[in-house]
Design an enzyme around this catalytic site. Structure first.
Site, PDB file in Angstrom:
ATOM      1  N   SER A 267      -1.112  -5.298   2.752  1.00  0.00           N
ATOM      2  CA  SER A 267      -0.082  -6.227   2.146  1.00  0.00           C
ATOM      3  C   SER A 267       0.714  -5.741   0.997  1.00  0.00           C
ATOM      4  O   SER A 267       1.855  -6.146   0.687  1.00  0.00           O
ATOM      5  CB  SER A 267       0.378  -6.907   2.586  1.00  0.00           C
ATOM      6  OG  SER A 267       1.254  -7.906   3.211  1.00  0.00           O
ATOM      7  N   GLY A 270       3.765  -6.835  -1.243  1.00  0.00           N
ATOM      8  CA  GLY A 270       4.668  -8.068  -0.179  1.00  0.00           C
ATOM      9  C   GLY A 270       5.854  -6.910   0.725  1.00  0.00           C
ATOM     10  O   GLY A 270       6.578  -8.279   0.831  1.00  0.00           O
ATOM     11  N   LYS A 272       7.225  -4.579   2.473  1.00  0.00           N
ATOM     12  CA  LYS A 272       7.138  -3.830   4.002  1.00  0.00           C
ATOM     13  C   LYS A 272       6.940  -5.114   4.902  1.00  0.00           C
ATOM     14  O   LYS A 272       7.639  -5.318   5.192  1.00  0.00           O
ATOM     15  CB  LYS A 272       5.953  -2.661   3.712  1.00  0.00           C
ATOM     16  CG  LYS A 272       6.192  -1.369   2.713  1.00  0.00           C
ATOM     17  CD  LYS A 272       5.438  -0.519   3.172  1.00  0.00           C
ATOM     18  CE  LYS A 272       5.523   0.850   1.791  1.00  0.00           C
ATOM     19  NZ  LYS A 272       5.759  -0.015   0.739  1.00  0.00           N
ATOM     20  N   ASP A 317     -11.032  -7.203   3.691  1.00  0.00           N
ATOM     21  CA  ASP A 317     -11.761  -5.995   3.564  1.00  0.00           C
ATOM     22  C   ASP A 317     -10.999  -5.052   4.143  1.00  0.00           C
ATOM     23  O   ASP A 317     -11.452  -4.799   5.405  1.00  0.00           O
ATOM     24  CB  ASP A 317     -12.537  -5.838   2.835  1.00  0.00           C
ATOM     25  CG  ASP A 317     -13.134  -4.162   2.105  1.00  0.00           C
ATOM     26  OD1 ASP A 317     -11.515  -2.978   2.290  1.00  0.00           O
ATOM     27  OD2 ASP A 317     -14.240  -3.987   1.627  1.00  0.00           O
ATOM     28  N   CYS A 388       2.429   6.915  -0.564  1.00  0.00           N
ATOM     29  CA  CYS A 388       3.676   6.892  -1.558  1.00  0.00           C
ATOM     30  C   CYS A 388       3.108   8.436  -2.042  1.00  0.00           C
ATOM     31  O   CYS A 388       2.925   8.414  -3.641  1.00  0.00           O
ATOM     32  CB  CYS A 388       3.938   5.727  -2.656  1.00  0.00           C
ATOM     33  SG  CYS A 388       2.354   5.122  -3.201  1.00  0.00           S
TER      34      CYS A 388
END
EC number: 2.1.1.176
Length: 445
Positions: A267, A270, A272, A317, A388
């Site tokens: 995440s 944060g 998205k 994890d 990405c």
């Protein structure tokens, strides 16, 4: 000199030889007492040298009387800075560039370094027009070895160039390499929990910001002149989050319904996650995971500013299966750790600190994460796998390998594509790959 070019020299040295990130180095410098004009010069020099490293080194190799491998790294960086300024910066007089480069060589070099730097830069300045016209003498190479020409001229790793030449052809590849060396648009995502896109644009326009709506995302705004935006009341009130349009689209394509249970496995920081919350009207529950305590703190900081209440930051994890998550979530986002090759515009140092071996190693991690993630979805649940980066090893290979081993999942097309690819050259976004997977309600097909 006012130590301005010395500051640029130290930053480049930290990036090339000490593993520093250019953006972080520049942020530290910006917080000092440096003037806006001097800061902009440091940004131009440092980013330009990091982006164009291969071409700059090629020029040195072709015109230096000293063998390239024998040039001390500090003198090499001084030369890279000087050559970049001579050929790519129009507003700085050549005599000033050469003089300041010689001063640096006097400070950091040994006997003879200043004369060497002076002679090489003056020789290149005399040949400037000729070299620019001949693309630094590389034109003959274009026909002999197109991949090598493109790799040198646009300063990209050769494996990256080969990858796109094979799949997309010369024109597409050259357009992509050009785009990777350009400044990206400054894009924000509106926090529609607090304000509409239309109302925020009106406020920003009244404050003198030039803006336009993003073309693909219904939540994004591109700002042409973003200076001072982080000091604005609108930012402090949580009206927007700075986020590339491709990143915004990831959450839009998952499109979770209100009152759903959502898991965001990777995440931080944060962006998205908060976008998912916005789509859900801050209803339901989003478990936002990261392995790092410091990154969990960053998630908490961002969602507090944005006024979001339905996100639960959780240390986890993603490489290790968590039985507490089994069959628990309606939607899942796995924005996997990746090589980041789609971020060359923002993080040009990635060109030089990622190898093909890194990509292969990351692919193994991504496969493990996706396998774990699939067990957390309820039957009928949907998930997005995104990166990405644009490599097949980290996207197609990961997704199709997963589907071969998990018949209870299907691949849902996005805009007619099984795995949607977004490119800086075509879409004016970061390079992103996005796949949507659905767990069937009736088990194996």
């Amino acid at each position: 000199m006012k130590n301005i070019r010395k500051k640029a020299l130290f930053i480049i040295d930290n990036v090339f030889y000490k593993g520093a990130f250019l953006k972080e180095e520049l942020e530290i410098l910006k917080k000092s007492d440096i003037s806006k004009r001097d800061y902009n010069l440091v940004v131009n020099i440092t980013k330009g040298v990091v982006q164009n490293r291969t071409l700059l080194d090629y020029i040195i190799k072709e015109h230096s009387k000293v063998k390239f491998k024998k040039i001390h790294k500090i003198i090499l960086t001084i030369l890279e800075m000087g050559i970049y300024q001579i050929f790519f910066l129009d507003r700085v007089p050549e005599y000033s560039i050469i003089n300041e480069s010689v001063k640096l060589a006097n400070i950091f070099g040994n006997r003879g370094s200043a004369g060497y730097v002076n002679g090489l830069l003056r020789n290149l300045y005399r040949k400037k027009d000729e070299l620019l016209e001949s693309k630094f003498g590389l034109m003959d190479l274009y026909e002999e070895d197109k991949s090598l020409f493109l790799s040198i001229y646009y300063s990209h790793p050769k494996y990256y160039v080969d990858m796109f030449l094979k799949d997309k052809g010369t024109e597409f590849t050259e357009d992509l390499l050009k785009a990777n060396n350009m400044e990206p648009p400054f894009t924000i995502r509106v926090n529609t929990l607090l304000i509409s896109r239309e109302d925020l644009r009106q406020i920003l326009d009244e404050k003198g910001y030039k803006s336009q709506d993003t073309t693909m995302s219904k939540f994004g705004i591109v700002i042409e002149n973003p200076e001072g935006i982080f000091e604005s009341e609108e930012f402090k009130k949580g009206y927007f989050y700075v986020q590339d349009e491709a990143s915004i689209l990831v959450s839009e394509f998952l499109n979770p319904e209100e009152n759903s249970k959502v898991l965001d496995l990777c995440s931080a920081p944060g962006g998205k996650t908060s976008s998912l919350s916005m789509i859900m009207g801050s209803s339901g529950e989003i478990v936002a995971c990261d392995i790092s305590k410091s990154k969990i703190s960053l998630i908490k900081e961002n969602i507090a500013r944005l006024g979001i209440k339905n996100i639960i930051p959780t240390i986890n994890d993603a490489e290790i299966y968590n039985d507490d998550f089994k069959d628990r979530f309606d939607y899942l986002l796995l924005d996997a750790p990746c090589s980041g090759l789609g971020l060359y515009r923002k993080k040009p140092e990635i060109k030089w600190n990622r190898s093909y071996e890194d990509i292969q190693a990351l692919s193994k991690i991504q496969k493990k994460m996706l396998k774990n993630a699939s067990k957390y979805l309820k039957p009928g649940g949907e998930m997005i796998y995104s990166t990405c980066t644009l490599t097949k090893e980290e996207n197609e290979d990961v997704v199709y390998n997963f589907l071969r081993e998990n018949n209870e999942f299907s691949l849902e097309k996005i805009n007619g594509e099984e795995i949607l690819k977004l490119y800086p050259s075509k879409d004016s976004t970061d390079g992103f790959s996005i796949a949507k997977l659905k767990r069937r309600t009736n088990g194996i097909k």
